[in-house]
Scaffold this motif. Structure first.
Motif, PDB file in Angstrom:
ATOM      1  N   VAL A  14      17.929 -20.712  52.479  1.00 46.88           N
ATOM      2  CA  VAL A  14      16.945 -20.533  51.071  1.00 46.88           C
ATOM      3  C   VAL A  14      17.171 -19.011  50.722  1.00 46.88           C
ATOM      4  O   VAL A  14      17.270 -18.767  49.391  1.00 46.88           O
ATOM      5  CB  VAL A  14      15.455 -20.839  51.307  1.00 46.88           C
ATOM      6  CG1 VAL A  14      14.612 -20.269  50.013  1.00 46.88           C
ATOM      7  CG2 VAL A  14      15.037 -22.259  51.640  1.00 46.88           C
TER       8      VAL A  14
ATOM      9  N   LEU B 266      12.364 -27.154  51.192  1.00 44.22           N
ATOM     10  CA  LEU B 266      12.228 -26.800  52.882  1.00 44.22           C
ATOM     11  C   LEU B 266      12.188 -27.997  53.731  1.00 44.22           C
ATOM     12  O   LEU B 266      13.365 -28.085  54.646  1.00 44.22           O
ATOM     13  CB  LEU B 266      11.150 -25.817  53.198  1.00 44.22           C
ATOM     14  CG  LEU B 266      11.094 -24.694  52.480  1.00 44.22           C
ATOM     15  CD1 LEU B 266       9.638 -24.088  52.872  1.00 44.22           C
ATOM     16  CD2 LEU B 266      12.146 -23.481  52.934  1.00 44.22           C
TER      17      LEU B 266
ATOM     18  N   ALA C 151      11.790 -21.554  47.724  1.00 45.02           N
ATOM     19  CA  ALA C 151      12.180 -22.986  47.396  1.00 45.02           C
ATOM     20  C   ALA C 151      10.570 -23.687  47.561  1.00 45.02           C
ATOM     21  O   ALA C 151       9.838 -23.257  48.362  1.00 45.02           O
ATOM     22  CB  ALA C 151      13.261 -23.408  48.546  1.00 45.02           C
TER      23      ALA C 151
END
Length: 117
Positions: A85, A97, A92
């Motif tokens: 990320v 995730l 995110a």
């Protein structure tokens, strides 16, 4: 207050590790900064469907919460997820995730078993 994904993970690990099925939350008007942070993040977990309110002041993890925790449980997978990320902009959604972490877990299982998941 800013969402802290590491703190969300810590909360879920803590809740799962407790012998009690419910997490009790104080509704006092004057709360410490730590209590405010915890309560706020519990509400975020509820928003995501990972926890649910058990009236009047208890919460429990949902099946979706347990699944999310299973995806991010491994410290190695969690670090790889956060790194991915960070390399692509630094933020995110929890859904992303979870998808990334699940992808890393699937890859690891495929490498270990030879079974494509």
């Amino acid at each position: 207050m800013k969402r802290d994904d590491d703190y969300l993970r810590e909360l879920l690990l803590s809740f799962e590790g407790d012998d009690k099925p419910l997490v009790l939350v104080s509704r006092a008007l004057s709360q410490s900064a730590a209590e405010q942070k915890k309560n706020y993040h519990i509400e975020l977990l509820c928003d995501a469907g990972f926890m649910t309110l058990v009236p009047p002041s208890g919460y429990r993890m949902t099946m979706q919460g347990h699944d999310y925790l299973d995806a991010i449980r491994s410290e190695g997978v969690w670090q790889r997820t956060k790194q991915a990320v960070a390399e692509t902009g630094g933020s995110a959604t929890l859904e992303i995730l979870k998808a990334l972490a699940t992808g890393f877990v699937k890859k690891k299982l495929t490498e270990h078993t030879g079974i494509e998941l």
